[in-house]
Design a protein around this motif. Structure first.
Motif, PDB file in Angstrom:
ATOM      1  N   LEU A  37      -4.147   7.552   9.341  1.00 58.93           N
ATOM      2  CA  LEU A  37      -5.070   7.224   8.472  1.00 58.93           C
ATOM      3  C   LEU A  37      -6.249   6.784   9.888  1.00 58.93           C
ATOM      4  O   LEU A  37      -7.905   6.415   9.339  1.00 58.93           O
ATOM      5  N   VAL A  46      -8.981   2.233  -0.568  1.00 58.30           N
ATOM      6  CA  VAL A  46      -8.180   3.666  -0.733  1.00 58.30           C
ATOM      7  C   VAL A  46      -7.080   3.186   0.389  1.00 58.30           C
ATOM      8  O   VAL A  46      -6.123   3.039  -0.079  1.00 58.30           O
ATOM      9  N   ALA A  47      -7.212   3.120   1.519  1.00 58.11           N
ATOM     10  CA  ALA A  47      -6.743   2.900   2.882  1.00 58.11           C
ATOM     11  C   ALA A  47      -5.511   0.847   1.641  1.00 58.11           C
ATOM     12  O   ALA A  47      -4.333   1.593   1.977  1.00 58.11           O
ATOM     13  N   LEU A  99      -3.007   1.797  -1.053  1.00 60.61           N
ATOM     14  CA  LEU A  99      -2.414   3.282  -0.863  1.00 60.61           C
ATOM     15  C   LEU A  99      -1.400   1.949   0.761  1.00 60.61           C
ATOM     16  O   LEU A  99       0.001   2.636   0.333  1.00 60.61           O
ATOM     17  N   GLY A 111       1.651   0.292  -1.652  1.00 60.74           N
ATOM     18  CA  GLY A 111       1.797   1.373  -2.098  1.00 60.74           C
ATOM     19  C   GLY A 111       2.983   1.468  -1.483  1.00 60.74           C
ATOM     20  O   GLY A 111       4.197   1.856  -1.700  1.00 60.74           O
ATOM     21  N   ALA A 112       3.094   1.924  -0.249  1.00 57.85           N
ATOM     22  CA  ALA A 112       3.751   2.224   0.677  1.00 57.85           C
ATOM     23  C   ALA A 112       4.949   0.808   0.931  1.00 57.85           C
ATOM     24  O   ALA A 112       5.928   0.742   2.142  1.00 57.85           O
ATOM     25  N   THR A 135       1.545   8.497   9.156  1.00 56.14           N
ATOM     26  CA  THR A 135       1.058   7.862   8.259  1.00 56.14           C
ATOM     27  C   THR A 135      -0.273   7.690   9.439  1.00 56.14           C
ATOM     28  O   THR A 135      -0.708   7.498   8.353  1.00 56.14           O
TER      29      THR A 135
END
Length: 248
Positions: A28, A57-58, A61, A64-65, A24
């Motif tokens: 990115l 956005v990153a 995310l 969220g991760a 991931t």
């Protein structure tokens, strides 16, 4: 009866999780560099903001991760220390720039064609540079990348990796460095050799800067000093360029 996972199963799951996280992170980084190239090689209005959008956005995310505010250097307990460091950094850098501008031989280094007029330099320094460069890059490099690496690698390795990536990040933006800056072009020339030297110099300088930014992030636990130093170098530098032109 509840089944307790075996140690070997837990170990395998941990390895899979780490591999997935690394994939991931690599994805990115690839998206980041693609966004940077798009911003510099296209001339659409929206492309000026593609790195900003990518960082936003990153960041969403990443939270969220499972990354926490502390992984970004934005933990509430670090605010006071971060503000003290950030204030000191801005004062010192701005003072150093002012001294350099007062020395004619150093003034040429500030001559940047992008900032010939003071109004545009001020707009860039206080709006465009923070939103398009400073905040996005710090969130990406000293926030997500460094924060993720610090969870899995030693401090030295984590700081070194993000510093190398930060240096490489500036390859595209340094392509026209010698052509737009009289001080650099006078030192290394404007031909192919000058362009290559300009790129190598920019990558080396920003890579070393990445080490300093990473050290600040780890030392203070805060992203604020990194934001301050990045802005002082870029934003205050833009205003200094305008003054350099006015001073002749």
């Amino acid at each position: 009866m509840r089944t307790v996972p075996s140690p070997s199963f837990e170990g395998a799951r941990l390895v899979q999780s780490r591999v997935r996280n690394y994939y991931t992170l690599i994805a990115l980084i690839a998206v980041m560099f693609a966004a940077e190239a798009t911003m510099h090689f296209t001339h659409f209005t929206w492309s000026r903001w593609i790195v900003t959008i990518t960082a936003a956005v990153a960041t969403i995310l990443a939270f969220g991760a499972g990354l926490k505010p502390a992984d970004f250097g934005l933990g509430p307990s670090t605010y006071a220390r971060g503000i003290r460091w950030a204030t000191t950094i801005i004062v010192v850098v701005v003072a150093a720039i002012a001294v350099a501008l007062a020395i004619p031989r150093l003034r040429d280094l500030f001559h940047n064609d992008a900032y010939r007029t003071l109004p545009w330099a001020l707009t860039s320094a206080f709006v465009l540079i923070p939103l398009q460069t400073v905040i996005p890059e710090e969130l990406l490099f000293r926030g997500i990348i460094l924060g993720s690496l610090l969870r899995r690698r030693s401090t030295v390795v984590a700081v070194a990796i993000q510093a190398v990536l930060f240096g490489l990040w500036h390859v595209v933006s340094s392509l026209g460095l010698t052509a737009s800056n009289e001080g650099f072009s006078g030192a290394v020339g404007t031909g192919t050799v000058g362009t290559i030297l300009g790129i190598l110099g920019a990558v080396a300088f920003t890579g070393l800067s990445g080490i300093v930014f990473g050290w600040l992030r780890v030392k203070t636990g805060s992203l604020l000093p990194c934001l301050a130093l990045h802005w002082a170098a870029n934003g205050a530098g833009a205003v200094a360029a305008a003054f350099a032109w006015q001073l002749g």
